[in-house]
Scaffold this active site. Sequence first.
Site, PDB file in Angstrom:
ATOM      1  N   ASP A   1       0.862  -1.176   0.000  1.00  0.00           N
ATOM      2  CA  ASP A   1       0.000   0.000   0.000  1.00  0.00           C
ATOM      3  C   ASP A   1       0.900   1.227   0.000  1.00  0.00           C
ATOM      4  OD1 ASP A   1      -2.502   1.441   0.310  1.00  0.00           O
ATOM      5  OD2 ASP A   1      -1.903   1.851   2.363  1.00  0.00           O
ATOM      6  N   SER A   2       0.316   2.382  -0.320  1.00  0.00           N
ATOM      7  CA  SER A   2       1.077   3.626  -0.261  1.00  0.00           C
ATOM      8  C   SER A   2       1.486   3.972   1.169  1.00  0.00           C
ATOM      9  CB  SER A   2       0.241   4.771  -0.834  1.00  0.00           C
ATOM     10  OG  SER A   2      -0.963   4.886  -0.122  1.00  0.00           O
TER      11      SER A   2
ATOM     12  N   CYS B   1      -3.751  -0.979  -2.160  1.00  0.00           N
ATOM     13  CA  CYS B   1      -4.026   0.436  -2.414  1.00  0.00           C
ATOM     14  C   CYS B   1      -4.936   0.566  -3.633  1.00  0.00           C
ATOM     15  CB  CYS B   1      -2.689   1.130  -2.679  1.00  0.00           C
ATOM     16  SG  CYS B   1      -2.798   2.834  -3.197  1.00  0.00           S
ATOM     17  N   ASN B   2      -6.060   1.268  -3.479  1.00  0.00           N
ATOM     18  CA  ASN B   2      -6.978   1.455  -4.596  1.00  0.00           C
ATOM     19  C   ASN B   2      -6.323   2.229  -5.738  1.00  0.00           C
ATOM     20  OD1 ASN B   2     -10.127   0.815  -3.993  1.00  0.00           O
ATOM     21  ND2 ASN B   2      -9.031   1.205  -2.094  1.00  0.00           N
TER      22      ASN B   2
ATOM     23  N   GLU C   1      -5.765  10.649   8.837  1.00  0.00           N
ATOM     24  CA  GLU C   1      -4.378  10.545   9.306  1.00  0.00           C
ATOM     25  C   GLU C   1      -4.067  11.543  10.418  1.00  0.00           C
ATOM     26  OE1 GLU C   1      -1.248   9.817   6.652  1.00  0.00           O
ATOM     27  OE2 GLU C   1      -2.247   7.901   6.330  1.00  0.00           O
TER      28      GLU C   1
ATOM     29  N   CYS D   1     -10.984   3.575  -1.276  1.00  0.00           N
ATOM     30  CA  CYS D   1      -9.693   4.006  -0.718  1.00  0.00           C
ATOM     31  C   CYS D   1      -9.600   3.346   0.653  1.00  0.00           C
ATOM     32  CB  CYS D   1      -9.642   5.527  -0.596  1.00  0.00           C
ATOM     33  SG  CYS D   1      -8.190   6.141   0.305  1.00  0.00           S
ATOM     34  N   THR D   2      -8.439   2.784   0.956  1.00  0.00           N
ATOM     35  CA  THR D   2      -8.330   1.986   2.187  1.00  0.00           C
ATOM     36  C   THR D   2      -8.517   2.806   3.465  1.00  0.00           C
ATOM     37  OG1 THR D   2      -5.943   2.243   2.058  1.00  0.00           O
ATOM     38  CG2 THR D   2      -6.870   0.158   1.257  1.00  0.00           C
ATOM     39  N   HIS D   3      -8.401   4.138   3.363  1.00  0.00           N
ATOM     40  CA  HIS D   3      -8.628   4.947   4.569  1.00  0.00           C
ATOM     41  C   HIS D   3     -10.113   5.135   4.875  1.00  0.00           C
ATOM     42  CE1 HIS D   3      -4.408   6.126   4.294  1.00  0.00           C
ATOM     43  NE2 HIS D   3      -4.518   6.706   5.463  1.00  0.00           N
TER      44      HIS D   3
END
Lengths: 275, 275
Positions: free
Chosen positions: A15-16, A78-79, A157, A189-191
Amino acid sequence: MSMECKKGAPVGVFDSGVGGLTVVREIIRQLPDENIVYFGDTARVPYGSKSQKTVIRFSEQIIRFLKTKQVKAIVIACNTASALALDAVRDEFDVPILGVVVPGARAAVKATRNQKIGVVGTDATVRSGMYTKIIRELNPRIQVLEKACPLFVPLVEEGFKEHAVTQEIIEYYLESLRATDIDAMILGCTHYPLLRSRIRAYMGEDIQIVNPAYETALDLKTLLEEREMSSDGREASGSRYEFYVSDTAEKFRQFANTVMPFHVPETNVVNIESY
Amino acid sequence: MSMECKKGAPVGVFDSGVGGLTVVREIIRQLPDENIVYFGDTARVPYGSKSQKTVIRFSEQIIRFLKTKQVKAIVIACNTASALALDAVRDEFDVPILGVVVPGARAAVKATRNQKIGVVGTDATVRSGMYTKIIRELNPRIQVLEKACPLFVPLVEEGFKEHAVTQEIIEYYLESLRATDIDAMILGCTHYPLLRSRIRAYMGEDIQIVNPAYETALDLKTLLEEREMSSDGREASGSRYEFYVSDTAEKFRQFANTVMPFHVPETNVVNIESY
């Protein structure tokens, strides 16, 4: 590598940054016998505002790194990297690679009743139009509405999940989607799953919220079974889960310890640009 | 390089992304005869949440790139890179290097009457404590209050400058500083001057807002004069200003055209990791 060796080999996940850990958590739930090597590109995060060329180059470096760990398969958690780089890297490397976009699209196609799906993601993911493309390949009659929500990642974040401004920004971004009659929405998006309850509250109970992580772990399971590479849990040696990052690990480790169902004792820093 | 050659050589300016263009603008105002080569690390932006080790490595690569352009001096326009990397790279390279922290600190020391200075910046800049250290070296009796405002950069970059949530986030971050009696405040991040009028309105007219860009351009002027390297404007050949980035240039060019006092016709993409 022989079939026998591959069974015990780890799955690579990248992932990023930290968000992909939500995908790792889902893989651990569904495939508890698998070993996992995770890489988070914390030195170059975020990917969501960057170009396809750059995201492909970063993904190639990470895959080369993961291959040094003898991974038997790779999941792009990561999308943005799934949307922008999967097609390119899949042709380039001799290891099976899965993204989160195809599983997420498939889950949404299953979920919708009225053939109207919403997608939220980063700027780069939405600009790529990849979710729309995949959904239309599965069912050309489905209408897809995509919306970029670039502030969601920094809000999560920076710990603003519970703050009033997050509610306002959710309303700002999602107002136009709520005004439509979509009945399924992909958190692309993973967030974003970390804002799930607030997004659900705003969008209403009638809309099915799709998190691609669950379906991605299912796809990984199918892939490993088809290729007879599933771990039988016998060959696990040493640590089952290894975590690597490209920038110092403390913030990552803190986040990992809030997401993972176990204690993450250490992470390792890799100079990813040298791969 | 002879003294004569150096006069016509460009000044290198770099930043993690687009923000450093506000420093370039100030250099152009004060030193209209100088040629400038700008590098924005748009592939790896932002720096403000990353470690010192990573920011030093990125800065070293950029300085190696700028040296290929025969720059006679380098300005680190990024507060985070100035705070975390200047000391390291200054010892390592044989070209004079200036940051924005020392000029910004000096301007604030001049501005304060009651010896109480506030500093706002990224997480990494504030954690480094570099502004406090430099201010205290200039005047040990000055009290310094630093506050990280990590959401300011994404708010500016995503075009939320005029949005109501930006006001709320300004109040959230600056409330504690406003409750003190600081009479000078350093905008310790190149994006923050874009929020200047709102920050000023919230903090009140009695507080002097210090933007290090002005003082940095003055320092560059002094440095070039002392070393007899100032351009006399005679040797300019071809384009006076060159812009390089590490990720595709379109968004950068758009931003550049809103900040620069002239049209930016093109930017060039550099694979900075290879330096």
